[in-house]
Each structure stands twice: as structure tokens, then as C-alpha cells.
Design a protein around this motif. Structure first.
Motif, PDB file in Angstrom:
ATOM      1  N   GLN A  45      12.228  -0.519  -2.087  1.00 46.10           N
ATOM      2  CA  GLN A  45      13.594  -0.041  -1.852  1.00 46.10           C
ATOM      3  C   GLN A  45      13.590   0.985  -0.724  1.00 46.10           C
ATOM      4  N   PHE A  46      14.034   0.552   0.438  1.00 45.22           N
ATOM      5  CA  PHE A  46      14.164   1.435   1.597  1.00 45.22           C
ATOM      6  C   PHE A  46      15.435   2.256   1.455  1.00 45.22           C
ATOM      7  N   ASP A  47      15.435   3.435   2.067  1.00 42.45           N
ATOM      8  CA  ASP A  47      16.623   4.293   1.995  1.00 42.45           C
ATOM      9  C   ASP A  47      17.771   3.720   2.820  1.00 42.45           C
ATOM     10  N   LEU A  48      17.485   3.358   4.063  1.00 41.74           N
ATOM     11  CA  LEU A  48      18.526   2.851   4.965  1.00 41.74           C
ATOM     12  C   LEU A  48      17.954   1.759   5.843  1.00 41.74           C
ATOM     13  N   ASN A  65       0.828  -1.208   0.000  1.00 46.30           N
ATOM     14  CA  ASN A  65       0.000   0.000   0.000  1.00 46.30           C
ATOM     15  C   ASN A  65       0.863   1.259   0.000  1.00 46.30           C
ATOM     16  N   LEU A  66       1.989   1.222   0.701  1.00 46.38           N
ATOM     17  CA  LEU A  66       2.884   2.375   0.724  1.00 46.38           C
ATOM     18  C   LEU A  66       3.572   2.587  -0.624  1.00 46.38           C
ATOM     19  N   VAL A  67       3.783   1.515  -1.365  1.00 42.41           N
ATOM     20  CA  VAL A  67       4.283   1.658  -2.736  1.00 42.41           C
ATOM     21  C   VAL A  67       3.240   2.390  -3.580  1.00 42.41           C
ATOM     22  N   LYS A  68       1.985   2.003  -3.437  1.00 41.76           N
ATOM     23  CA  LYS A  68       0.911   2.660  -4.190  1.00 41.76           C
ATOM     24  C   LYS A  68       0.785   4.141  -3.825  1.00 41.76           C
ATOM     25  N   GLN A  69       1.122   4.467  -2.562  1.00 36.57           N
ATOM     26  CA  GLN A  69       1.028   5.856  -2.091  1.00 36.57           C
ATOM     27  C   GLN A  69       2.294   6.661  -2.382  1.00 36.57           C
ATOM     28  N   ASN A  70       3.258   6.041  -3.050  1.00 31.62           N
ATOM     29  CA  ASN A  70       4.536   6.692  -3.388  1.00 31.62           C
ATOM     30  C   ASN A  70       5.372   7.041  -2.159  1.00 31.62           C
ATOM     31  N   ILE A  71       5.130   6.341  -1.068  1.00 31.83           N
ATOM     32  CA  ILE A  71       6.003   6.463   0.106  1.00 31.83           C
ATOM     33  C   ILE A  71       7.238   5.599  -0.095  1.00 31.83           C
ATOM     34  N   LEU A  72       7.007   4.379  -0.585  1.00 34.88           N
ATOM     35  CA  LEU A  72       8.086   3.434  -0.876  1.00 34.88           C
ATOM     36  C   LEU A  72       8.224   3.272  -2.388  1.00 34.88           C
ATOM     37  N   PRO A  73       9.409   3.483  -2.928  1.00 32.88           N
ATOM     38  CA  PRO A  73       9.622   3.151  -4.340  1.00 32.88           C
ATOM     39  C   PRO A  73       9.956   1.669  -4.480  1.00 32.88           C
ATOM     40  N   LEU A  74       9.876   1.182  -5.696  1.00 36.44           N
ATOM     41  CA  LEU A  74      10.367  -0.146  -5.991  1.00 36.44           C
ATOM     42  C   LEU A  74      11.817  -0.049  -6.453  1.00 36.44           C
TER      43      LEU A  74
END
Length: 258
Positions: free
Chosen positions: A150-153, A133-142
Motif C-alpha cells: 500500500q503506497f501512500d500516493l 523486501n521493503l515490506v519486510k523492512q517496514n518501509i511499505l505496509p501491506l
């Protein structure tokens, strides 16, 4: 700084020096990603990590980090009630997250009710659903291959036996590729029920920082030597990579056999 294959590593004389360096590294990446995309996705683990992160609660970091832009996740979690002393969520909330200005909605814990019931399979499925769901919300990119978030850290730790997250030597979870989050009900380290990111998700992070401090055991330095000198793939931590940087912070004791 030294390098071994795809790993970069620093050895610190004390845990305190390691903690100072971890705070600097984390704060730098927080500023970088907040500037570039307006938020910072950071993944926590259990063990001693929260103690080592406490330098972020001191100047100059506590008042300079853009805490409101942080989104916090767990690479693995023990399937138990939030108030249980075994809970990684409780450990992080009590020792760190409750002391900084991260909005509650940006802290992504496992499902409270299924966790209290001990239902690891449902907790894993719901946590993966949360990530999707967070990917769909553009919080998490693929990640570039489009298969995994793809998490930052990710801030990780390694057990003396070479396990990371809840991926343990000799257990099948290390081979799971068709899920983002899986579960285990027979963890060799108590408590037995856990959820964990799968290896492809862990390795899709932009930056992975693995911190290892030896607590006066003989096994930990041997595992570190097996990873760095022999790339022993029987140890899950040997499989750690990252999209941009795979960094290891070791105290002198953990690195004593290198």
C-alpha cells in the motif's frame, strides 16, 4: 469538485492551474504521512507528469517538504538503459528528482543491467522482489487484505486510448492478480518492452491522483467521457480506485465532453 461513482474530479482551465493544484495535493500528503509515520512513499509515472510536478521545485514547497523522508517508485517503466530518452527514470531524475534532497537509496529504479539488456520479465521479477523486501523492512505496509503493498500516493497519467501505467486496452496484463509487478513485450505504445504494477497493486494505494491533459487529440476527451459517463471497463483507467481517495485532475480540454 465533482464526483462520478467512486471518483472525485476537478477541472482546471489550464495545465498550469492543474500543476499548481497537483503540487499542493502532493505536498499536503507528504506532510501528513511524514508526520504520521516518518516517511512518504510516492509512485511516479511517465508522460507529462514530471513537468506538472515542477511546481514542487518552487517556493513554498522546495524548502518545506521533508524530501529526505520520501521513497520514490515507478508505476511502470520502459525496459531500456537508464540513459535512454525513453526511460521514465531518466525523465524523473533529469527533470525533478536530481533537484531535491531525496537520498539515492530511497529511489527505487528497475534493475540497471537487465533493463539495458531489454529483459522485461527479469526486470519485473526483480522489482517485485524489491517491493517485498521493503515490506519486510517496514518501509511499505501491506493493504488491509494483506495481499498487496500500500503506497501512500500514486501520481498517474492516462493515455488517449484509456490506458494507465502499462495496462493497455485488449491486453491481458489488466487481469493479472497473482503478481505485484508484471511485464509486457508488445506494448502498442513504443517502446514495446515494459514493466508495470498490476491493477490490484495500483488500486491498493491510499491515494491515487490521475492527471490528464489533452494534447489536442480527439481520442482523449472521448476516453474521459467513456469513463465518467459510461464506466467503460474496456478502458483500463476505468478500473482505477484507491483505499482512501481516487482523485482525477483534468484540464478543460480533456474534460470537454463531460
Amino acid at each position: 469538485m465533482a464526483e462520478a461513482r467512486h471518483r472525485k474530479w476537478h477541472v482546471f482551465q489550464t495545465k498550469d492551474e492543474l500543476s499548481v493544484a497537483m503540487a499542493k495535493y502532493t505536498a499536503h500528503l507528504s506532510a501528513k504521512f511524514c508526520k504520521e509515520k516518518g516517511l512518504f512513499t510516492v509512485v511516479l509515472s511517465g508522460g507529462g507528469l514530471i513537468d506538472w510536478l515542477c511546481k514542487l521545485l518552487e517556493p513554498p514547497y522546495k524548502d518545506s517538504i521533508e524530501w529526505s523522508k520520501w521513497h520514490v517508485f515507478w508505476v511502470d517503466e520502459r525496459v531500456c538503459a537508464y540513459e535512454d530518452p525513453d526511460s521514465n527514470y531518466k525523465l524523473a531524475m533529469d527533470g525533478f528528482l536530481s533537484k531535491v534532497g531525496i537520498p539515492n537509496k530511497n529511489i527505487y529504479a528497475i534493475d540497471k543491467h537487465y533493463a539495458a539488456d531489454g529483459n522485461a520479465e527479469h526486470c519485473a521479477a526483480l522489482y517485485e522482489e524489491c517491493l517485498r523486501n521493503l515490506v519486510k523492512q517496514n518501509i511499505l505496509p501491506l493493504c488491509p487484505n494483506g495481499k498487496y503493498p500500500q503506497f501512500d500516493l500514486q501520481l498517474l497519467g492516462m493515455g488517449p486510448d484509456g490506458h494507465m501505467a502499462s495496462l493497455f486496452p485488449g491486453h491481458p496484463q489488466i487481469n493479472v492478480k497473482d503478481k505485484w509487478v508484471t511485464h509486457i513485450t508488445d506494448s502498442p505504445k513504443l517502446p514495446p518492452r515494459r514493466i508495470t504494477f498490476t491493477l490490484p497493486v495500483i488500486n491498493s494505494a491510499s491515494y491515487n491522483l490521475m492527471a490528464v491533459c489533452d494534447d489536442h487529440t480527439e481520442q482523449c476527451p472521448r476516453s474521459i467521457a467513456d469513463i465518467f459517463k459510461h464506466n467503460n471497463l474496456a478502458l483500463p483507467a476505468s478500473h482505477l480506485t484507491a483505499h482512501v481517495e481516487n482523485m482525477w485532475y483534468l484540464d478543460k480540454a480533456a474534460a470537454s465532453l463531460l
